[in-house]
Design an enzyme around this catalytic site. Structure first.
Site, PDB file in Angstrom:
ATOM      1  N   ARG A 232      -2.588   4.575   8.965  1.00 55.01           N
ATOM      2  CA  ARG A 232      -2.149   4.213   7.619  1.00 55.01           C
ATOM      3  C   ARG A 232      -2.270   2.705   7.438  1.00 55.01           C
ATOM      4  O   ARG A 232      -2.290   1.952   8.404  1.00 55.01           O
ATOM      5  CB  ARG A 232      -0.680   4.615   7.410  1.00 55.01           C
TER       6      ARG A 232
ATOM      7  N   HIS B 220       4.521  -2.408  -2.692  1.00 54.43           N
ATOM      8  CA  HIS B 220       5.918  -2.187  -3.063  1.00 54.43           C
ATOM      9  C   HIS B 220       6.736  -3.284  -2.382  1.00 54.43           C
ATOM     10  O   HIS B 220       6.264  -4.389  -2.241  1.00 54.43           O
ATOM     11  CB  HIS B 220       6.372  -0.760  -2.742  1.00 54.43           C
TER      12      HIS B 220
ATOM     13  N   CYS C  28       3.065   1.698  -5.272  1.00 51.93           N
ATOM     14  CA  CYS C  28       3.085   2.586  -4.124  1.00 51.93           C
ATOM     15  C   CYS C  28       2.140   3.755  -4.381  1.00 51.93           C
ATOM     16  O   CYS C  28       0.962   3.541  -4.550  1.00 51.93           O
ATOM     17  CB  CYS C  28       4.530   3.041  -3.914  1.00 51.93           C
TER      18      CYS C  28
END
Lengths: 264, 452
Positions: A136, A213, A99
């Site tokens: 994102r 993740h 992450c």
């Protein structure tokens, strides 16, 4: 074997850096060792820890943080702690940094808002956030591990299968590898390091750094087994063979996601 | 509120157009029309939210928080209606701007007149700063703040800051009712009470140390002092980061609660519903509703869909406990564990989906403390889009792989429900713990009809 094996997992900043279920990696490593009769101790490496504490652990794990927490961590790591972690990784300790934590290992992180933050400067990579209005990188991700030595060792562990990672990514920052960094893998589906060059993560000595993740390990349990084996071999200086575990749930979890993403 | 003639005409046109469209959509069954009329109304009159809400006689109660909005709003509404007041309420859960306008429009005449005594509007945490200045609410009820879909919302402290700013700038006599056990919200209340335009603040919370958790859950966000950043000291934690805290370094501490939790019963099950009940009571007592009316309503309360809702299916009792994030899953499995300890109920069904309303990232289940739940035995049937992710989380909670609960994996939801019900004795209750879209699917199977 008559001796009971012992494994110490160093968990970097458990409360500050555990935003996206990343403690699942610690749980999975711990359980897979304990289910095999290995004694495990989880050692938090936190703001009030002595830098040298890291030398007592056999494996390191770090997760993602929200921006404010990440900044607190990066300030705390600067100096003695960064040096201790680098020495530990250079000596071949396995680590899993998922992450947001790969950004810590690099040269710097430039957030969407606020000032550039210096990293530990261990891996030749840098991360820039293109601005808070930029989308994102979010979604399910699949990549193949290509880092040479790791790929070979994992392929052997998997009985000849190529090591394919199934995970989830959610990052604003874009990471670019420098000439001295080796990519962890190449993206099959998803964004990867920067959504442009097809690389994902970085591999440094025995440290795995990845945006993936999900958490990473439960659906890719061979990573944990490789880390446990590597750590115990480092520690006991002898060949270690781990008993196989029933991984049918992980296999089906992987198969379901690969099918959904139409990857064979 | 005084509305000038031109505005009145524009409002009338906007209301007329929006209402006509709603009725057309409903007549031809084109959809539930829970947000579209709002979109149209706002286009035709940008101040429509203010102009409509200001007509509500005794004002608007805004209900905010990560968890518990729907149950608390419903309880507020039931109490006010039992006391004889006319209430407008966005019960369909459409809690963004256009959904709020749609709710108000439904209660507005074609000439733009809205007749209601109270408005109860549950509002999405991200939209609070936008609608507070427009609604000028009489009450803001801030229930709690937990980590939830971070990709969508950003950080918990950013949200608290934005809420505080919006409320602080209000001119009127807005009263904040908030959770005194939540450090971030307690701090928010203290700042607003001491601000340039000081607000009246009332705190609800628990005074029952026997309900303290054994340890602070992993998925906590606010254990640092909101004032100086030092780790807070807790005498005990009731739920997530909510508890009896004190800062060892600065003078930040809990404010006095306006309510004694030991004096009141609660609706539904679980400590989280105790908080929801206390929140509603604090607002109602402040308004002046009698204790008797409040108590009667609590005793006869019927759950909102999926929120501790009880149904009977094929002769078996089922309770649906909606679960949205680590804090709510911690609390729903705690409530089920308590029922488990009291009787022998040992079958649960967990359904994990990853569609947009659930959040597409399911990694949060690893922030839930599932260990006790799994190692206390019984059977857990697992289903949903991410059935194997859920099963893995439970499997990795086992201290000993051969012991603990039995985990049964069923990809197909109908099959999962049938299996779980078959294992449930007629004297017992099956607890279903679904994420949002899974809850809708479960209900559709159990009731034979769609709700949304």
């Amino acid at each position: 074997m008559t001796q009971t094996l012992e494994l110490k997992i160093g968990w970097l900043y458990p409360t500050l850096m555990s935003t996206y279920g990343d403690r699942g990696n610690v749980i999975a490593i711990q359980q897979r060792a304990q289910w095999r009769g290995i004694n495990v101790e989880v050692v938090p490496y936190d703001r009030d820890s002595e830098p040298d504490l890291i030398h007592q652990v056999d494996i390191m794990a770090g997760g993602g943080a929200q921006d404010r927490q990440q900044e607190i961590v990066m300030r705390d790591l600067a100096g003695a702690k960064a040096a201790a972690i680098k020495a530990k990784l250079d000596a071949g300790a396995p680590g899993v940094f998922t992450c947001g934590s790969p950004q810590l290992l690099g040269k710097f992180y430039e957030p969407g808002l606020g000032e550039k933050i210096e990293g530990m400067n261990i891996i030749d990579l840098e991360t820039k956030h293109p601005g808070i209005d930029t989308q994102r990188c979010i979604g399910n991700v699949v990549f193949e591990i290509t880092a040479k030595r790791l790929a070979a060792e994992l392929t052997e562990l998997l009985g000849g299968q190529k090591p394919l990672i199934v995970g989830f990514e959610n990052h604003g920052g874009r990471t670019f590898l420098g000439p001295n960094a080796e990519a962890l893998g190449k993206v099959v589906k998803g964004y990867g390091n920067n959504a442009t060059d097809g690389t994902e993560g970085a591999f440094y000595h025995n440290a795995i750094a990845t945006y993936s993740h999900g958490p990473l390990i439960p659906k890719n349990p061979f990573i944990a087994d490789w880390m446990i084996k590597t750590a115990l071999q480092n520690k006991y200086q002898t060949e270690i063979d781990l008993a196989p575990l029933d991984d049918s749930l992980a296999d089906r979890a992987r198969a379901a996601m690969l099918k959904r993403l139409e990857i064979n | 509120m005084q509305i000038n003639l031109l505005d009145r005409i524009r409002l009338g046109i906007a209301v007329f157009a929006a209402k006509t469209i709603t009725s057309t959509i409903r007549t031809f069954k084109l959809g539930a029309a829970s947000v579209l009329p709002g979109t149209i109304g706002k286009r035709l009159h940008p101040q429509i939210l203010t102009m409509l809400s200001q007509q509500i006689k005794y004002g608007v109660i805004v209900v905010a928080g990560t968890n518990g909005k729907t149950t608390t709003s419903l309880l507020l509404r039931d109490i006010l209606e039992k006391d004889g007041w006319k209430v407008v309420h966005n019960e369909a859960g459409a809690n963004l701007v256009n959904g709020l306008i749609t709710t108000l429009l439904e209660n507005t005449s074609l000439t733009g007149k809205l007749k209601a005594d109270y408005g109860i509007l549950e509002v999405d945490e991200n939209v609070i700063p936008i609608v507070i200045p427009q609604l000028k609410p009489k009450y803001v009820l801030a229930l709690n703040l937990f980590r939830d879909q971070l990709d969508r919302y950003g950080e918990v402290d950013t949200i608290t800051y934005r809420w505080g700013k919006a409320i602080a700038e209000l001119d009127g006599d807005t009263i904040l009712v908030t959770n005194g056990d939540d450090p971030a919200l307690a701090h928010l209340g203290q700042q607003l009470a001491a601000g340039a335009k000081p607000k009246q603040v009332k705190y609800f919370g628990l005074s029952e140390p026997e309900l303290y958790l054994d340890e602070i859950p992993h998925a906590v966000d606010s254990i640092y002092c909101p004032s100086c950043g030092t780790a807070l000291e807790y005498k005990g934690v009731y739920l997530s980061h909510q508890g009896d805290f004190d800062c060892p370094k600065c003078d930040f501490t809990k404010s006095k609660l306006s309510i004694d939790s030991k004096q009141w019963p609660q609706v539904l099950i679980g400590v989280y519903n105790k908080y929801n009940t206390l929140a509603a009571i604090t607002v109602m007592e402040s308004i002046g509703i009698s204790t008797q009316v409040i108590l009667d309503t609590i005793t006869n309360f019927q759950a909102a869909f999926g929120r501790s809702e009880e149904l009977v299916y094929n002769g078996k009792k089922v309770r649906i406990l909606l679960t949205k994030n680590p804090a709510s899953m911690n609390e729903t499995i705690r409530a089920v564990s308590q029922v488990k300890q009291a009787g022998n109920e040992a079958v649960s069904l967990m359904v994990l989906n990853d569609r947009t309303p659930d959040g597409t990232d399911v990694s949060w289940i690893w922030d839930v403390d599932t260990e006790k739940f799994v190692n206390s035995g019984g059977t857990i049937v697992v289903s949903g889009d991410r059935v194997y992710d859920m099963a893995l989380r439970l499997e990795y909670s086992k201290i000993d792989r051969d012991k603990g609960c039995k985990i049964i994996v069923k990809e197909d939801l109908k099959d999962a429900i049938d299996t779980a019900l078959e294992l449930t004795a007629t004297t017992e209750t099956l607890h279903i713990i679904p994420t949002y879209s899974a809850m809708l699917d479960v209900r559709e199977i159990l009731t034979g009809k769609k709700i949304l």
